[in-house]
Design a protein around this motif. Structure first.
Motif, PDB file in Angstrom:
ATOM      1  N   ARG A 189       0.845  -1.188   0.000  1.00  0.00           N
ATOM      2  CA  ARG A 189       0.000   0.000   0.000  1.00  0.00           C
ATOM      3  C   ARG A 189       0.882   1.241   0.000  1.00  0.00           C
ATOM      4  O   ARG A 189       1.770   1.391   0.844  1.00  0.00           O
ATOM      5  CB  ARG A 189      -0.936   0.053   1.211  1.00  0.00           C
ATOM      6  CG  ARG A 189      -1.765   1.356   1.189  1.00  0.00           C
ATOM      7  CD  ARG A 189      -2.913   1.383   2.134  1.00  0.00           C
ATOM      8  NE  ARG A 189      -3.692   2.614   1.894  1.00  0.00           N
ATOM      9  CZ  ARG A 189      -4.988   2.728   2.111  1.00  0.00           C
ATOM     10  NH1 ARG A 189      -5.686   1.698   2.541  1.00  0.00           N
ATOM     11  NH2 ARG A 189      -5.614   3.870   1.868  1.00  0.00           N
ATOM     12  N   THR A 190       0.641   2.125  -0.948  1.00  0.00           N
ATOM     13  CA  THR A 190       1.364   3.384  -1.014  1.00  0.00           C
ATOM     14  C   THR A 190       0.595   4.468  -0.260  1.00  0.00           C
ATOM     15  O   THR A 190      -0.537   4.257   0.168  1.00  0.00           O
ATOM     16  CB  THR A 190       1.555   3.828  -2.482  1.00  0.00           C
ATOM     17  OG1 THR A 190       0.262   4.060  -3.072  1.00  0.00           O
ATOM     18  CG2 THR A 190       2.292   2.765  -3.286  1.00  0.00           C
ATOM     19  N   GLY A 192       1.229   5.997   2.667  1.00  0.00           N
ATOM     20  CA  GLY A 192       1.448   6.152   4.096  1.00  0.00           C
ATOM     21  C   GLY A 192       0.321   5.731   5.013  1.00  0.00           C
ATOM     22  O   GLY A 192       0.474   5.755   6.241  1.00  0.00           O
ATOM     23  N   GLU A 193      -0.825   5.346   4.457  1.00  0.00           N
ATOM     24  CA  GLU A 193      -1.942   4.903   5.303  1.00  0.00           C
ATOM     25  C   GLU A 193      -1.729   3.449   5.721  1.00  0.00           C
ATOM     26  O   GLU A 193      -1.238   2.628   4.931  1.00  0.00           O
ATOM     27  CB  GLU A 193      -3.266   5.036   4.560  1.00  0.00           C
ATOM     28  CG  GLU A 193      -3.588   6.441   4.070  1.00  0.00           C
ATOM     29  CD  GLU A 193      -3.880   7.411   5.204  1.00  0.00           C
ATOM     30  OE1 GLU A 193      -3.927   6.978   6.369  1.00  0.00           O
ATOM     31  OE2 GLU A 193      -4.063   8.603   4.924  1.00  0.00           O
ATOM     32  N   LEU A 194      -2.121   3.118   6.960  1.00  0.00           N
ATOM     33  CA  LEU A 194      -1.903   1.771   7.505  1.00  0.00           C
ATOM     34  C   LEU A 194      -3.225   1.033   7.653  1.00  0.00           C
ATOM     35  O   LEU A 194      -3.645   0.674   8.749  1.00  0.00           O
ATOM     36  CB  LEU A 194      -1.171   1.862   8.849  1.00  0.00           C
ATOM     37  CG  LEU A 194       0.144   2.650   8.847  1.00  0.00           C
ATOM     38  CD1 LEU A 194       0.759   2.669  10.226  1.00  0.00           C
ATOM     39  CD2 LEU A 194       1.123   2.062   7.836  1.00  0.00           C
ATOM     40  N   ARG A 195      -3.896   0.804   6.531  1.00  0.00           N
ATOM     41  CA  ARG A 195      -5.159   0.058   6.538  1.00  0.00           C
ATOM     42  C   ARG A 195      -5.335  -0.595   5.170  1.00  0.00           C
ATOM     43  O   ARG A 195      -4.638  -0.249   4.217  1.00  0.00           O
ATOM     44  CB  ARG A 195      -6.340   0.975   6.864  1.00  0.00           C
ATOM     45  CG  ARG A 195      -6.478   2.180   5.953  1.00  0.00           C
ATOM     46  CD  ARG A 195      -7.727   2.999   6.300  1.00  0.00           C
ATOM     47  NE  ARG A 195      -7.851   4.182   5.449  1.00  0.00           N
ATOM     48  CZ  ARG A 195      -7.393   5.383   5.773  1.00  0.00           C
ATOM     49  NH1 ARG A 195      -6.789   5.581   6.936  1.00  0.00           N
ATOM     50  NH2 ARG A 195      -7.536   6.416   4.939  1.00  0.00           N
ATOM     51  N   ILE A 196      -6.306  -1.528   5.089  1.00  0.00           N
ATOM     52  CA  ILE A 196      -6.483  -2.242   3.813  1.00  0.00           C
ATOM     53  C   ILE A 196      -7.779  -1.854   3.106  1.00  0.00           C
ATOM     54  O   ILE A 196      -8.062  -2.352   2.018  1.00  0.00           O
ATOM     55  CB  ILE A 196      -6.401  -3.767   3.995  1.00  0.00           C
ATOM     56  CG1 ILE A 196      -7.435  -4.276   4.991  1.00  0.00           C
ATOM     57  CG2 ILE A 196      -5.007  -4.176   4.428  1.00  0.00           C
ATOM     58  CD1 ILE A 196      -7.451  -5.800   5.096  1.00  0.00           C
ATOM     59  N   PHE A 209       2.267  -7.757   4.630  1.00  0.00           N
ATOM     60  CA  PHE A 209       1.884  -6.382   4.344  1.00  0.00           C
ATOM     61  C   PHE A 209       3.127  -5.498   4.270  1.00  0.00           C
ATOM     62  O   PHE A 209       4.030  -5.598   5.099  1.00  0.00           O
ATOM     63  CB  PHE A 209       0.960  -5.830   5.429  1.00  0.00           C
ATOM     64  CG  PHE A 209      -0.436  -6.408   5.401  1.00  0.00           C
ATOM     65  CD1 PHE A 209      -0.758  -7.515   4.639  1.00  0.00           C
ATOM     66  CD2 PHE A 209      -1.443  -5.830   6.168  1.00  0.00           C
ATOM     67  CE1 PHE A 209      -2.037  -8.039   4.617  1.00  0.00           C
ATOM     68  CE2 PHE A 209      -2.732  -6.347   6.158  1.00  0.00           C
ATOM     69  CZ  PHE A 209      -3.022  -7.456   5.378  1.00  0.00           C
ATOM     70  N   TYR A 210       3.124  -4.624   3.265  1.00  0.00           N
ATOM     71  CA  TYR A 210       4.230  -3.676   3.104  1.00  0.00           C
ATOM     72  C   TYR A 210       3.629  -2.292   2.862  1.00  0.00           C
ATOM     73  O   TYR A 210       2.892  -2.091   1.894  1.00  0.00           O
ATOM     74  CB  TYR A 210       5.112  -4.087   1.920  1.00  0.00           C
ATOM     75  CG  TYR A 210       6.247  -3.129   1.627  1.00  0.00           C
ATOM     76  CD1 TYR A 210       7.474  -3.249   2.268  1.00  0.00           C
ATOM     77  CD2 TYR A 210       6.085  -2.106   0.683  1.00  0.00           C
ATOM     78  CE1 TYR A 210       8.518  -2.378   1.992  1.00  0.00           C
ATOM     79  CE2 TYR A 210       7.127  -1.223   0.406  1.00  0.00           C
ATOM     80  CZ  TYR A 210       8.343  -1.365   1.060  1.00  0.00           C
ATOM     81  OH  TYR A 210       9.367  -0.503   0.786  1.00  0.00           O
ATOM     82  N   PHE A 211       3.940  -1.349   3.744  1.00  0.00           N
ATOM     83  CA  PHE A 211       3.422   0.014   3.628  1.00  0.00           C
ATOM     84  C   PHE A 211       4.566   0.980   3.317  1.00  0.00           C
ATOM     85  O   PHE A 211       5.655   0.863   3.881  1.00  0.00           O
ATOM     86  CB  PHE A 211       2.732   0.442   4.923  1.00  0.00           C
ATOM     87  CG  PHE A 211       1.546  -0.400   5.298  1.00  0.00           C
ATOM     88  CD1 PHE A 211       0.319  -0.216   4.670  1.00  0.00           C
ATOM     89  CD2 PHE A 211       1.651  -1.399   6.257  1.00  0.00           C
ATOM     90  CE1 PHE A 211      -0.781  -0.992   5.011  1.00  0.00           C
ATOM     91  CE2 PHE A 211       0.560  -2.174   6.606  1.00  0.00           C
ATOM     92  CZ  PHE A 211      -0.660  -1.976   5.974  1.00  0.00           C
ATOM     93  N   THR A 212       4.317   1.898   2.411  1.00  0.00           N
ATOM     94  CA  THR A 212       5.312   2.897   2.050  1.00  0.00           C
ATOM     95  C   THR A 212       4.683   4.285   2.026  1.00  0.00           C
ATOM     96  O   THR A 212       3.500   4.433   1.697  1.00  0.00           O
ATOM     97  CB  THR A 212       5.943   2.589   0.676  1.00  0.00           C
ATOM     98  OG1 THR A 212       6.813   3.666   0.303  1.00  0.00           O
ATOM     99  CG2 THR A 212       4.894   2.422  -0.407  1.00  0.00           C
ATOM    100  N   ASP A 213       5.481   5.293   2.389  1.00  0.00           N
ATOM    101  CA  ASP A 213       4.996   6.675   2.366  1.00  0.00           C
ATOM    102  C   ASP A 213       4.956   7.242   0.954  1.00  0.00           C
ATOM    103  O   ASP A 213       4.373   8.315   0.737  1.00  0.00           O
ATOM    104  CB  ASP A 213       5.885   7.566   3.243  1.00  0.00           C
ATOM    105  CG  ASP A 213       5.699   7.286   4.731  1.00  0.00           C
ATOM    106  OD1 ASP A 213       4.603   6.841   5.109  1.00  0.00           O
ATOM    107  OD2 ASP A 213       6.655   7.494   5.500  1.00  0.00           O
TER     108      ASP A 213
END
Length: 254
Positions: A189-190, A192-196, A209-213
């Motif tokens: 997920r691009t 910066g949000e931490l949800r699906i 899960f991989y999150f990026t700003d």
């Protein structure tokens, strides 16, 4: 050394799912209309497809438009639909050249006729490809998908096609829009949000899960490769212990 060079080419995730977030924020930072952000987002889609093809990833699912997105201003939705028509038409030849198939999941009946026709044509034209599948999640909602699957199972039960004891995880999965594809191994997920955000709730049960700003228009091949390097540095246990996983790997080698 690039992230591409750090990847173990024998352990590429079979299915990568991506929540492409940040088009609007990118446009705002540039002092542009939101539609310009979506246009730049399409360039990021092209870069990502090319990067995934280079790795021979089998499936890439892109969260393109959710059921909730229909609530956005009409002008933005109309622009998105027109942009989609142009995008699938312009990219069909490129996808065929790169041996890429286009697929789609979601409540596609809600799409405007011209958008649906353009989508169906691209899907049909790229069906000759035998390489990676790019799956667009369009007018998609995981809660809608699960409720729809439950309704279909209830009808089969009522009509005597199945028995109550037949209802299990496999039957449920067989009624999902993703039944033709394996569950994702990696979710990116691009933005910066931490949800699906109501995306593949059933299918992501054991995904990493991989999150990026990075905002989606900033995403590129190296961004994808960085996420895969991170994925390969994790241990996927599926409820087992590290010791069990280590033993199983040794047995596979021997």
């Amino acid at each position: 050394m690039s992230y591409f060079d750090q990847i173990d080419k024998n352990r590429i995730p079979e299915h990568i799912a991506i929540i492409m977030d940040g088009n609007g924020r990118w446009a705002k930072r540039q002092g542009l209309d939101r539609t310009e952000g979506h246009k730049e987002g399409l360039a990021a889609v092209k870069r990502t497809i090319e990067a995934a093809s280079k790795l021979n990833a089998s499936y890439v699912t892109l969260y393109t438009f959710s059921l909730e997105n229909w609530k956005r201003p009409k002008e933005e939705v109309d622009a998105l639909m027109m942009l989609m028509i142009k995008a699938v038409a312009d990219e069909t030849a490129n996808m065929i050249e790169n041996n890429v198939q286009l697929k789609a999941i979601g409540n596609l009946d809600m799409l405007p006729p011209k958008t649906r026709a353009a989508l169906d044509k691209c899907i049909e034209d790229t069906s000759v490809s035998t390489g990676p599948s790019i799956i667009l999640a369009l007018s998609y909602s995981s809660k809608w998908e699960l409720a729809n699957a439950a309704k279909e199972i209830a009808v089969e039960l009522k009509n005597g096609k199945i028995k109550e004891e037949d209802i299990n995880e496999d039957l449920m999965a067989a009624h999902l829009t993703t039944k033709a594809f394996p569950d994702p191994d990696l979710l990116i997920r691009t933005g910066g949000e931490l949800r699906i955000s109501n995306f593949l709730l059933w299918q992501l049960a054991y995904a990493e899960f991989y999150f990026t700003d990075e905002l989606w228009p900033e995403f590129n091949g190296e961004s994808l490769y960085k996420a895969i390097v991170d994925y390969q540095n994790r241990e996927r246990r599926y409820g087992k212990t590290s010791e069990q996983i280590s033993t199983e790997r040794k047995q596979e080698i021997n």
